[in-house]
Design a protein around this motif. Structure first.
Motif, PDB file in Angstrom:
ATOM      1  N   PHE A  10       0.887  -1.124   0.272  1.00  0.00           N
ATOM      2  CA  PHE A  10       0.082  -0.066   0.189  1.00  0.00           C
ATOM      3  C   PHE A  10       0.806   1.508   0.032  1.00  0.00           C
ATOM      4  O   PHE A  10       0.473   2.124  -0.640  1.00  0.00           O
ATOM      5  CB  PHE A  10      -1.062   0.035   1.310  1.00  0.00           C
ATOM      6  N   ASN A  11       1.943   1.228   0.651  1.00  0.00           N
ATOM      7  CA  ASN A  11       2.996   2.339   0.449  1.00  0.00           C
ATOM      8  C   ASN A  11       3.406   2.513  -0.678  1.00  0.00           C
ATOM      9  O   ASN A  11       3.556   3.877  -0.980  1.00  0.00           O
ATOM     10  CB  ASN A  11       4.103   2.125   1.614  1.00  0.00           C
ATOM     11  N   ALA A  64       2.081   1.794  -3.401  1.00  0.00           N
ATOM     12  CA  ALA A  64       1.061   2.564  -4.389  1.00  0.00           C
ATOM     13  C   ALA A  64       0.713   3.801  -3.755  1.00  0.00           C
ATOM     14  O   ALA A  64      -0.230   4.593  -4.607  1.00  0.00           O
ATOM     15  CB  ALA A  64      -0.179   1.594  -4.227  1.00  0.00           C
ATOM     16  N   GLY A  65       1.184   4.305  -2.872  1.00  0.00           N
ATOM     17  CA  GLY A  65       0.806   5.692  -2.385  1.00  0.00           C
ATOM     18  C   GLY A  65      -0.509   5.839  -1.682  1.00  0.00           C
ATOM     19  O   GLY A  65      -1.017   6.845  -1.503  1.00  0.00           O
ATOM     20  N   VAL A  66      -0.864   4.869  -0.907  1.00  0.00           N
ATOM     21  CA  VAL A  66      -2.040   4.994  -0.452  1.00  0.00           C
ATOM     22  C   VAL A  66      -2.112   5.336   1.007  1.00  0.00           C
ATOM     23  O   VAL A  66      -2.802   5.856   1.519  1.00  0.00           O
ATOM     24  CB  VAL A  66      -2.934   3.547  -0.300  1.00  0.00           C
ATOM     25  N   LEU A  67      -0.882   4.708   1.562  1.00  0.00           N
ATOM     26  CA  LEU A  67      -0.590   5.037   3.075  1.00  0.00           C
ATOM     27  C   LEU A  67       1.103   5.370   2.906  1.00  0.00           C
ATOM     28  O   LEU A  67       1.699   5.009   2.273  1.00  0.00           O
ATOM     29  CB  LEU A  67      -0.984   4.177   3.993  1.00  0.00           C
ATOM     30  N   ASP A 116       2.622   4.797   8.951  1.00  0.00           N
ATOM     31  CA  ASP A 116       1.329   4.180   9.205  1.00  0.00           C
ATOM     32  C   ASP A 116       1.294   2.653   8.945  1.00  0.00           C
ATOM     33  O   ASP A 116       0.997   1.894   9.744  1.00  0.00           O
ATOM     34  CB  ASP A 116       0.207   4.680   7.997  1.00  0.00           C
ATOM     35  N   HIS A 160      -2.298  15.736   2.947  1.00  0.00           N
ATOM     36  CA  HIS A 160      -1.876  14.603   3.876  1.00  0.00           C
ATOM     37  C   HIS A 160      -2.681  14.767   4.997  1.00  0.00           C
ATOM     38  O   HIS A 160      -2.795  15.843   5.564  1.00  0.00           O
ATOM     39  CB  HIS A 160      -0.754  14.658   4.037  1.00  0.00           C
TER      40      HIS A 160
END
Length: 181
Positions: free
Chosen positions: A91-92, A94-97, A101, A158
């Protein structure tokens, strides 16, 4: 709830200060500190040995196709860290979080019983919505003057997810002390 009340009661006093610290530092610096994440994982490793002693609990098994693995619940909870960390890295990427986190979610994952996953997702959704609305309202009011140097006020695109992530874990453990099995 699937989490035993005694387990939530044992974890809560150790985890709660870290949840507050993560929420505060993410609001102030837009950064979840690595030492907080490591401390959270170490708390499970140490306190979990007393709450879920691997030598005195019944082993549970997982069967995938014809392959079966039986491990103590303590080890299954430790494996949550690996699973959630891999998902968090994806997810990181992919830029999701954010990376912090993802690391916090991985360190928090062994505290969540598998049977409570849907409940935790609802808690996280509600906490995220409440935190986002509260943060954005405070950003545009005089409340911003209470902590004028917080980095989270200056980031328009953000959001400090440490606030709802820490809050969700704290709420889950608090509910577990009251409604746990």
């Amino acid at each position: 709830m699937s989490i035993p009340a005694f387990a939530a009661l044992w974890f809560l006093p150790f985890v709660l200060p870290i949840c507050f610290y993560v929420a505060f530092t993410d609001l102030r610096d837009m950064l979840i500190k690595n030492h907080a994440v490591v401390a959270l994982a170490v708390i499970f490793v140490i306190v979990g040995l007393f709450v879920l002693p691997p030598w005195s609990t019944q082993w549970t098994s997982l069967t995938i196709w014809s392959f079966s693995v039986a491990l103590p619940p303590y080890v299954w909870h430790l494996l949550h860290i690996v699973t959630v960390l891999i998902l968090g890295i994806l997810f990181n990427a992919a830029g999701v979080l954010g990376a912090g986190d993802a690391k916090f979610m991985a360190a928090a994952s062994p505290f969540v019983w598998s049977g409570d996953l849907v409940l935790v997702m609802f808690i996280l959704a509600a906490t995220t919505l409440a935190a986002f609305v509260t943060h954005r309202l405070a950003m545009h009011t005089a409340l911003r003057n209470v902590a004028p140097n917080w980095e989270s006020w200056n980031r328009k695109k953000h959001f400090p997810m440490g606030l709802p992530l820490g809050g969700s874990l704290a709420i889950y453990l608090i509910l577990g002390t009251v409604y746990g099995s």
